[in-house]
Design an enzyme around this catalytic site. Structure first.
Site, short mmCIF file in Angstrom:
data_model
loop_
_atom_site.label_atom_id
_atom_site.label_comp_id
_atom_site.label_asym_id
_atom_site.label_seq_id
_atom_site.Cartn_x
_atom_site.Cartn_y
_atom_site.Cartn_z
N CYS A 9 0.98 -1.19 0.03
CA CYS A 9 -0.17 -0.13 0.03
C CYS A 9 1.10 1.16 0.11
O CYS A 9 2.21 1.13 -0.31
CB CYS A 9 -0.90 -0.04 1.31
SG CYS A 9 -0.22 -0.11 2.77
N ASN A 12 2.23 1.37 4.33
CA ASN A 12 2.84 0.10 5.03
C ASN A 12 2.33 0.27 6.50
O ASN A 12 2.92 -0.64 7.43
CB ASN A 12 4.11 -0.27 4.81
CG ASN A 12 4.48 -1.68 5.29
OD1 ASN A 12 5.52 -1.89 5.70
ND2 ASN A 12 3.44 -2.44 5.09
N CYS A 14 -1.48 0.72 7.53
CA CYS A 14 -2.79 0.47 7.50
C CYS A 14 -3.25 -0.82 6.56
O CYS A 14 -3.47 -1.92 7.36
CB CYS A 14 -3.76 1.57 7.00
SG CYS A 14 -3.40 3.02 8.05
N ARG A 15 -3.33 -0.73 5.39
CA ARG A 15 -4.08 -1.70 4.47
C ARG A 15 -3.10 -2.96 4.36
O ARG A 15 -3.45 -4.37 4.53
CB ARG A 15 -4.42 -1.09 3.17
CG ARG A 15 -5.56 -0.17 3.21
CD ARG A 15 -5.73 0.72 1.84
NE ARG A 15 -4.64 1.60 1.84
CZ ARG A 15 -4.17 2.12 0.78
NH1 ARG A 15 -5.36 2.39 -0.32
NH2 ARG A 15 -3.26 3.10 0.63
N SER A 16 -1.83 -2.54 4.00
CA SER A 16 -0.90 -3.82 3.41
C SER A 16 -0.54 -4.60 4.67
O SER A 16 -0.44 -5.79 4.75
CB SER A 16 0.22 -3.37 2.68
OG SER A 16 1.24 -2.66 3.40
N ASP A 126 -8.23 3.88 0.96
CA ASP A 126 -7.31 4.42 1.89
C ASP A 126 -8.03 4.88 3.27
O ASP A 126 -8.84 5.82 3.02
CB ASP A 126 -6.42 5.47 1.16
CG ASP A 126 -5.41 6.10 2.24
OD1 ASP A 126 -5.52 5.75 3.45
OD2 ASP A 126 -4.59 6.76 1.91
P1 4NP Z 1 -1.84 2.87 4.10
O1 4NP Z 1 -2.59 3.97 4.51
O2 4NP Z 1 -1.24 3.24 2.87
O3 4NP Z 1 -2.93 1.70 4.02
O4 4NP Z 1 -0.76 2.43 5.05
C1 4NP Z 1 -1.84 5.44 4.71
C2 4NP Z 1 -0.93 5.67 5.82
C3 4NP Z 1 -0.52 6.76 5.79
C4 4NP Z 1 -0.57 7.67 4.94
C5 4NP Z 1 -1.56 7.44 3.77
C6 4NP Z 1 -2.33 6.22 3.73
N1 4NP Z 1 -0.12 9.07 4.91
O5 4NP Z 1 -0.49 9.96 4.06
O6 4NP Z 1 0.70 9.51 5.81
#
Ligand code: 4NP
Length: 156
Positions: A9, A12, A14-16, A126
């Site tokens: 993602c 790294n 939340c989703r992945s 997201d």
């Molecule tokens: P992820 O979520 O890609 O699922 O880990 C996010 C985590 C951080 C951010 C965006 C999405 N950020 O903009 O910091």
């Protein structure tokens, strides 16, 4: 040789990592821990070294999933080291393919939602800037995708 899956993602956190921990849960349940190995990474360097987001950890815990891991960035060597790379959304997919300049590894990269059986989403949304319900939804969606993915990997 075990079959190696990499979930990717943006951050790294939340989703992945959720996909990785859910998949490991299903793999253990199926008794396949020696045969399928999971890891996760982010396309960005924003959160390198950070543990999973606490809102994501809470949503996962409600479904009996314990979140582990610390964020790392996707690197070109991952193309060789993994058999299948699962992108959470289309931006992640494009960012991964942009690193594969010759297109050699194109067929190893897939959208996670390609493996959903009961959801029609094309991307894992997201949840970072939204409320807790977004995190709960990500867990539900990834449960579905991971179940479908496990069935496909079992055929390999
Ligand atoms: P992820 O979520 O890609 O699922 O880990 C996010 C985590 C951080 C951010 C965006 C999405 N950020 O903009 O910091």
């Amino acid at each position: 040789m075990p079959y190696k899956l990499l979930f990717v993602c943006l951050g790294n956190i939340c989703r992945s990592p959720s996909a990785e921990n859910i998949m490991n849960h299903l793999i253990a349940e199926a008794g396949l821990s020696d045969q399928i190995i999971c890891d996760s990474a982010g396309t960005s360097n924003y959160h390198i070294g950070s543990p999973p987001d606490r809102r994501m950890t809470m949503a996962a815990a409600q479904q009996g999933i314990t979140m582990t891991g610390s964020a790392r960035q996707f690197v070109a060597a991952d193309f060789e080291n993994f058999d299948l790379i699962l992108a959470m959304d289309k931006a992640n997919y494009e960012d991964i393919l942009a690193i594969d300049r010759t297109g050699k590894y194109r067929d190893k990269v897939r959208l996670m939602c390609d493996f959903c059986r009961s959801h029609s989403d094309r991307e894992v949304p997201d949840p970072y800037y939204g409320g807790q319900s977004g995190f709960t939804y990500v867990i539900d969606l990834l449960m579905d995708a991971c179940r479908g993915l496990l069935e496909e990997v079992k055929k390999v």
